[in-house]
Write a protein that holds these residues in place. Structure first.
Motif, PDB file in Angstrom:
ATOM      1  N   ALA A  74      53.792  39.557 -12.645  1.00 13.99           N
ATOM      2  CA  ALA A  74      52.580  40.015 -13.567  1.00 13.99           C
ATOM      3  C   ALA A  74      51.165  39.502 -12.805  1.00 13.99           C
ATOM      4  CB  ALA A  74      52.854  39.162 -14.632  1.00 13.99           C
ATOM      5  N   GLY A  75      51.348  38.485 -12.440  1.00  8.96           N
ATOM      6  CA  GLY A  75      50.311  37.837 -10.900  1.00  8.96           C
ATOM      7  C   GLY A  75      49.446  39.389  -9.856  1.00  8.96           C
ATOM      8  N   GLY A  76      50.421  39.748  -9.484  1.00 11.41           N
ATOM      9  CA  GLY A  76      49.958  41.077  -9.098  1.00 11.41           C
ATOM     10  C   GLY A  76      49.190  42.230 -10.310  1.00 11.41           C
ATOM     11  N   LEU A  77      49.569  42.539 -11.504  1.00 14.23           N
ATOM     12  CA  LEU A  77      49.163  43.228 -12.501  1.00 14.23           C
ATOM     13  C   LEU A  77      47.647  42.431 -12.459  1.00 14.23           C
ATOM     14  CD1 LEU A  77      51.552  44.453 -14.460  1.00 14.23           C
ATOM     15  CD2 LEU A  77      50.426  45.354 -12.450  1.00 14.23           C
ATOM     16  N   LEU A  78      47.415  41.261 -12.965  1.00  7.80           N
ATOM     17  CA  LEU A  78      46.571  40.472 -13.424  1.00  7.80           C
ATOM     18  C   LEU A  78      45.748  40.366 -12.218  1.00  7.80           C
ATOM     19  CD1 LEU A  78      45.444  38.834 -15.407  1.00  7.80           C
ATOM     20  CD2 LEU A  78      46.128  36.639 -14.689  1.00  7.80           C
ATOM     21  N   GLY A  79      45.994  39.987 -10.790  1.00  6.86           N
ATOM     22  CA  GLY A  79      44.827  40.306  -9.939  1.00  6.86           C
ATOM     23  C   GLY A  79      43.995  41.129  -9.879  1.00  6.86           C
ATOM     24  N   GLY A  80      44.824  42.481 -10.426  1.00  5.36           N
ATOM     25  CA  GLY A  80      44.253  43.859  -9.658  1.00  5.36           C
ATOM     26  C   GLY A  80      43.702  43.774 -11.013  1.00  5.36           C
ATOM     27  N   TRP A  81      43.429  43.661 -12.321  1.00  8.81           N
ATOM     28  CA  TRP A  81      43.141  43.868 -12.998  1.00  8.81           C
ATOM     29  C   TRP A  81      41.294  43.066 -13.095  1.00  8.81           C
ATOM     30  CZ3 TRP A  81      41.973  40.289 -17.299  1.00  8.81           C
ATOM     31  CH2 TRP A  81      40.548  41.151 -18.208  1.00  8.81           C
ATOM     32  N   VAL A 140      35.935  42.291 -12.356  1.00 11.11           N
ATOM     33  CA  VAL A 140      34.658  41.102 -11.870  1.00 11.11           C
ATOM     34  C   VAL A 140      34.480  41.560 -10.935  1.00 11.11           C
ATOM     35  CG1 VAL A 140      34.754  39.061 -11.036  1.00 11.11           C
ATOM     36  CG2 VAL A 140      36.415  38.974 -12.981  1.00 11.11           C
ATOM     37  N   PHE A 141      34.819  42.081 -10.043  1.00  9.66           N
ATOM     38  CA  PHE A 141      34.017  42.661  -9.165  1.00  9.66           C
ATOM     39  C   PHE A 141      33.626  44.562  -8.655  1.00  9.66           C
ATOM     40  CE2 PHE A 141      36.670  38.636  -7.471  1.00  9.66           C
ATOM     41  CZ  PHE A 141      35.207  37.960  -7.297  1.00  9.66           C
ATOM     42  N   ASP A 142      34.217  44.816  -9.727  1.00  5.57           N
ATOM     43  CA  ASP A 142      33.650  46.674  -9.532  1.00  5.57           C
ATOM     44  C   ASP A 142      34.560  46.373  -8.383  1.00  5.57           C
ATOM     45  OD1 ASP A 142      33.182  48.617 -11.134  1.00  5.57           O
ATOM     46  OD2 ASP A 142      32.078  48.819 -10.037  1.00  5.57           O
ATOM     47  N   VAL A 143      36.026  46.793  -8.569  1.00  7.10           N
ATOM     48  CA  VAL A 143      36.982  47.515  -6.550  1.00  7.10           C
ATOM     49  C   VAL A 143      38.173  47.232  -6.778  1.00  7.10           C
ATOM     50  CG1 VAL A 143      35.231  45.863  -5.164  1.00  7.10           C
ATOM     51  CG2 VAL A 143      36.890  45.061  -6.490  1.00  7.10           C
ATOM     52  N   ASP A 144      38.913  48.334  -6.668  1.00  9.74           N
ATOM     53  CA  ASP A 144      39.795  48.654  -6.326  1.00  9.74           C
ATOM     54  C   ASP A 144      40.900  48.459  -5.813  1.00  9.74           C
ATOM     55  OD1 ASP A 144      41.821  50.065  -7.499  1.00  9.74           O
ATOM     56  OD2 ASP A 144      42.347  52.193  -6.838  1.00  9.74           O
ATOM     57  N   SER A 145      41.697  47.107  -6.096  1.00 13.19           N
ATOM     58  CA  SER A 145      42.420  46.039  -5.463  1.00 13.19           C
ATOM     59  C   SER A 145      43.710  46.365  -5.549  1.00 13.19           C
ATOM     60  CB  SER A 145      41.958  44.520  -6.076  1.00 13.19           C
ATOM     61  OG  SER A 145      42.214  44.391  -7.269  1.00 13.19           O
ATOM     62  N   ILE A 146      44.038  46.985  -5.436  1.00 18.49           N
ATOM     63  CA  ILE A 146      46.117  47.480  -6.109  1.00 18.49           C
ATOM     64  C   ILE A 146      45.244  48.430  -4.988  1.00 18.49           C
ATOM     65  CG2 ILE A 146      47.112  47.845  -7.277  1.00 18.49           C
ATOM     66  CD1 ILE A 146      46.842  44.777  -7.509  1.00 18.49           C
ATOM     67  N   ASP A 147      45.364  49.178  -4.002  1.00 18.98           N
ATOM     68  CA  ASP A 147      45.235  50.186  -3.225  1.00 18.98           C
ATOM     69  C   ASP A 147      46.320  50.752  -2.526  1.00 18.98           C
ATOM     70  OD1 ASP A 147      42.076  50.634  -3.644  1.00 18.98           O
ATOM     71  OD2 ASP A 147      41.454  50.168  -1.706  1.00 18.98           O
ATOM     72  N   GLY A 148      47.564  49.743  -1.749  1.00 17.44           N
ATOM     73  CA  GLY A 148      48.243  50.447  -1.562  1.00 17.44           C
ATOM     74  C   GLY A 148      49.219  48.964  -1.426  1.00 17.44           C
ATOM     75  N   PHE A 149      50.681  49.687  -0.508  1.00 20.16           N
ATOM     76  CA  PHE A 149      51.404  48.188  -0.265  1.00 20.16           C
ATOM     77  C   PHE A 149      51.200  47.581   0.716  1.00 20.16           C
ATOM     78  CE2 PHE A 149      55.318  45.901   1.783  1.00 20.16           C
ATOM     79  CZ  PHE A 149      55.788  45.506   0.067  1.00 20.16           C
ATOM     80  N   PHE A 150      50.030  48.334   1.763  1.00 12.96           N
ATOM     81  CA  PHE A 150      49.814  47.276   3.062  1.00 12.96           C
ATOM     82  C   PHE A 150      48.578  47.281   2.741  1.00 12.96           C
ATOM     83  CE2 PHE A 150      54.171  49.571   4.167  1.00 12.96           C
ATOM     84  CZ  PHE A 150      54.640  48.546   4.941  1.00 12.96           C
ATOM     85  N   ALA A 153      45.132  40.356  -4.409  1.00 15.13           N
ATOM     86  CA  ALA A 153      45.115  40.352  -5.842  1.00 15.13           C
ATOM     87  C   ALA A 153      46.019  39.626  -6.008  1.00 15.13           C
ATOM     88  CB  ALA A 153      44.625  41.125  -5.825  1.00 15.13           C
ATOM     89  N   ALA A 154      47.103  39.280  -5.436  1.00 11.04           N
ATOM     90  CA  ALA A 154      48.965  39.264  -6.479  1.00 11.04           C
ATOM     91  C   ALA A 154      49.211  37.895  -6.320  1.00 11.04           C
ATOM     92  CB  ALA A 154      49.769  40.207  -5.246  1.00 11.04           C
ATOM     93  N   VAL A 155      48.320  37.800  -5.027  1.00 14.91           N
ATOM     94  CA  VAL A 155      48.348  36.025  -5.005  1.00 14.91           C
ATOM     95  C   VAL A 155      47.830  35.095  -5.567  1.00 14.91           C
ATOM     96  CG1 VAL A 155      48.065  34.180  -2.935  1.00 14.91           C
ATOM     97  CG2 VAL A 155      49.774  36.056  -2.446  1.00 14.91           C
ATOM     98  N   VAL A 156      46.231  35.350  -5.862  1.00 10.02           N
ATOM     99  CA  VAL A 156      45.838  34.968  -6.891  1.00 10.02           C
ATOM    100  C   VAL A 156      45.958  34.887  -8.366  1.00 10.02           C
ATOM    101  CG1 VAL A 156      43.279  35.317  -7.598  1.00 10.02           C
ATOM    102  CG2 VAL A 156      43.553  35.086  -5.247  1.00 10.02           C
ATOM    103  N   GLY A 157      46.792  36.224  -8.232  1.00 12.62           N
ATOM    104  CA  GLY A 157      46.920  36.541 -10.458  1.00 12.62           C
ATOM    105  C   GLY A 157      48.057  35.140 -10.002  1.00 12.62           C
ATOM    106  N   ALA A 158      48.847  35.296  -9.060  1.00  9.34           N
ATOM    107  CA  ALA A 158      50.391  34.746  -9.264  1.00  9.34           C
ATOM    108  C   ALA A 158      50.223  33.196  -9.391  1.00  9.34           C
ATOM    109  CB  ALA A 158      51.162  35.240  -7.819  1.00  9.34           C
TER     110      ALA A 158
END
Length: 86
Positions: free
Chosen positions: A38-45, A50-60, A67-72
């Motif tokens: 859920a934190g990864g989804l929240l961080g990506g959203w 907020v920053f108008d960037v696509d922060s969920i690009d790929g696993f690596f 984004a995932a850690v900040v959301g978590a």
């Protein structure tokens, strides 16, 4: 990213968030994984809004992990607020 990658990312992001936030948490590996996913989804959203960037690009990608850690971390703080009141 596939569902297995999201679960793995969530597990690792949840573990990293617990390591960054000291204190005892009422929850095991399942709660950690759910908070991380859920934190990864929240961080990506939040990154998109907020920053108008696509922060969920790929696993690596580093932006995905940040984004995932900040959301978590955000969800872990909220989780702690609600579980301490009981």
């Amino acid at each position: 990213m596939g569902i297995i990658a999201w679960i793995l990312l969530g597990l690792l992001a949840g573990i990293i968030a617990k390591m960054l936030m000291p204190g005892k948490d009422p929850g095991g590996i399942i709660i950690t994984t759910l908070i991380g996913i859920a934190g990864g989804l929240l961080g990506g959203w939040l990154g998109k809004v907020v920053f108008d960037v696509d922060s969920i690009d790929g696993f690596f990608d580093l932006s995905t992990w940040i984004a995932a850690v900040v959301g978590a971390l955000i969800l872990l703080a909220v989780y702690r607020l609600f579980t301490r009141r009981r």
